[in-house]
Scaffold this active site. Structure first.
Site, PDB file in Angstrom:
ATOM      1  N   THR A 198      48.814  47.851  70.020  1.00  0.00           N
ATOM      2  CA  THR A 198      49.067  47.054  71.113  1.00  0.00           C
ATOM      3  C   THR A 198      49.450  45.910  70.759  1.00  0.00           C
ATOM      4  OG1 THR A 198      48.071  49.132  72.304  1.00  0.00           O
ATOM      5  CG2 THR A 198      48.240  46.830  73.450  1.00  0.00           C
ATOM      6  N   LYS A 224      34.862  51.974  68.341  1.00  0.00           N
ATOM      7  CA  LYS A 224      35.640  51.908  69.693  1.00  0.00           C
ATOM      8  C   LYS A 224      35.008  52.896  70.678  1.00  0.00           C
ATOM      9  CE  LYS A 224      40.008  52.039  72.136  1.00  0.00           C
ATOM     10  NZ  LYS A 224      41.639  51.861  72.163  1.00  0.00           N
ATOM     11  N   ASP A 261      43.002  51.958  68.394  1.00  0.00           N
ATOM     12  CA  ASP A 261      42.413  53.338  68.282  1.00  0.00           C
ATOM     13  C   ASP A 261      41.683  53.695  66.996  1.00  0.00           C
ATOM     14  OD1 ASP A 261      43.907  53.618  70.586  1.00  0.00           O
ATOM     15  OD2 ASP A 261      44.915  55.802  69.976  1.00  0.00           O
TER      16      ASP A 261
END
Ligand code: ASP
Length: 422
Positions: free
Chosen positions: A87, A241, A163
């Site tokens: 991202t 995460k 991710d």
């Protein structure tokens, strides 16, 4: 010339005149509809047959920042920024409505000029992937690119999708042998072209950490809180995460954060226990992709290990329940693990609770697994870290011995109950 998605257009229709950006027609819509994004941000669909005239006001141009060669400042350290995608490298593609990885490390420098006040930046794009697509070969490429730069810079920043950032951080921690300077991984939960992007602050803090932190570890640097207060530096082997979308998604697990990094350039050390910068000569270990990560769950299909054996797997990480349990009385995984051991497969085990550690001897069933089946218990190591480590361990002379050694802080010796859910 026919208008293309992304072009700014004026449509004169039987229902009035509309100006906006021509969007691609979603596959579900009929061919007879034309969609534009109005200046207000709303999308409207117009029946194509009602359009009397289309005028292209501006053709679509990828909004890349201009590249400028920055002057070298001999008073500042030099940092290599290696971009890999995710991202942080993405923008919304108005042609497809999706987000795609496109910005390179060089673009960040142009968009975030304050980086050049922290360090001389040497930017390069080493790949352009979303991190869910990363492979062990990509990890190797990242490690090699970092080691190549380490001899002539003071630290490395790798920009990466969030991710699987923690897998890559762990993999690089094991792949890079004799690390001598910081390798800081950062990313963003929101792309740079959104007002609420966390990208710039993460970048500024990551470059600050790479330039000034006295550590020689692979660490993740991301927002510490929901606000733009400061970033947290987290050991690459003890981080995960923990949220799908919050900007403070990354947390230290069974470990204390290494430091707080502020945008004003200050670094506050929160954990003194880290490998310091040194004069070692880093090199890259080898990596295998013949590892399976298997999550234990009630009434699981025991065929899963058989399946992996057929794929000629060489290592299994079991994410067991709590203290390290696996089904052993009813629908036992035991025979399949024994068969794997006979086929030369290294089986290691950690806990899916994420926090805490597995204990091989507490219960009879645990003894059966650890002593009877020869499964190696990995104390407080995270399953993702264990997966990355086993991929590297399988290329070493004695994979089990490698798994047991504390190579990059993946085992925390002290109990850290205070850091639970912090
Ligand atoms: N799916 C993206 C990735 O991991 C998400 C992100 O970068 O935040 O590459």
């Amino acid at each position: 010339m026919q208008a293309q998605p992304g072009d700014k257009v004026k449509l004169e229709t039987t229902e009035g005149i509309f100006e906006g950006t021509l969007l691609p027609r979603p596959e579900l819509l009929s061919n007879d509809i034309t969609i534009i994004k109005l200046k207000t941000g709303y999308n409207i669909g117009i029946e194509t047959k009602k359009i009397k005239k289309t005028t292209i006001l501006e053709t679509y141009k990828a909004p890349l920042a201009k590249k400028q060669a920055a002057k070298h400042n001999p008073e500042l350290p030099t940092i290599a920024i290696l971009s890999t995608g995710g991202t942080i490298s993405s923008r919304i593609d108005y042609r497809t409505g999706g987000v795609y990885a496109d910005y390179t490390a060089e673009d960040f420098v142009n968009m975030c000029p304050e980086l050049q006040q922290i360090a001389n930046i040497k930017a390069s794009k080493i790949m352009s992937i979303m991190s869910e697509d990363a492979t062990t070969t990509d990890w190797k490429t990242m490690a090699e690119a970092a080691v190549k730069e380490l001899s002539h810079v003071d630290g490395i920043v790798i920009t990466h999708g969030t991710d699987t950032m923690h897998y890559s951080a762990a993999a690089l921690s094991f792949l890079i042998k004799d690390l001598n300077k910081p390798v800081i991984i950062t990313g963003a939960q929101r792309s740079i072209d959104r007002g609420s992007s966390d990208a710039f602050m993460n970048m500024v803090c990551a470059v600050t950490a790479a330039a000034k932190w006295n550590g020689a570890e692979v660490a993740i640097c991301m927002h510490a809180t929901m606000n733009d207060d400061y970033c947290t530096l987290l050991r690459g082997t003890k981080v995960r995460k923990m949220h799908t979308s919050r900007r403070d998604a990354f947390h230290a697990i069974n470990d204390e954060p290494l430091a707080h990094v502020k945008t004003n350039g200050t670094i506050e050390i929160t954990n003194e226990n880290y490998r310091k910068r040194n004069d070692a000569k880093p090199s890259v270990r080898k990596i295998s992709n013949q590892v399976a990560l298997i999550q234990v769950h009630p009434d699981m299909d025991l065929g899963i290990i058989e399946y992996h054996l057929k794929q000629k797997i060489k290592g299994i990480v079991i994410a067991a329940t709590a203290l390290g349990h696996i089904p052993i009385t009813q629908k036992s995984l035991g025979p399949a693990i024994a068969k794997a051991a006979k086929a030369g497969v290294t089986t290691v085990l950690c806990s899916q609770t994420v926090y805490g550690r597995v204990h091989p001897y507490t219960y009879t069933n645990l003894r059966k697994v650890s002593m009877g089946l020869g499964v190696t218990y990995l104390a407080d190591m995270l399953p993702e870290t264990a997966y990355a480590k086993l991929c590297v361990a399988l290329t070493e002379k004695d994979p089990v011995e490698f798994m047991k050694q504390n190579i990059a802080g993946e085992y925390t010796m002290r109990e850290l109950d205070d850091s639970f859910l912090l």
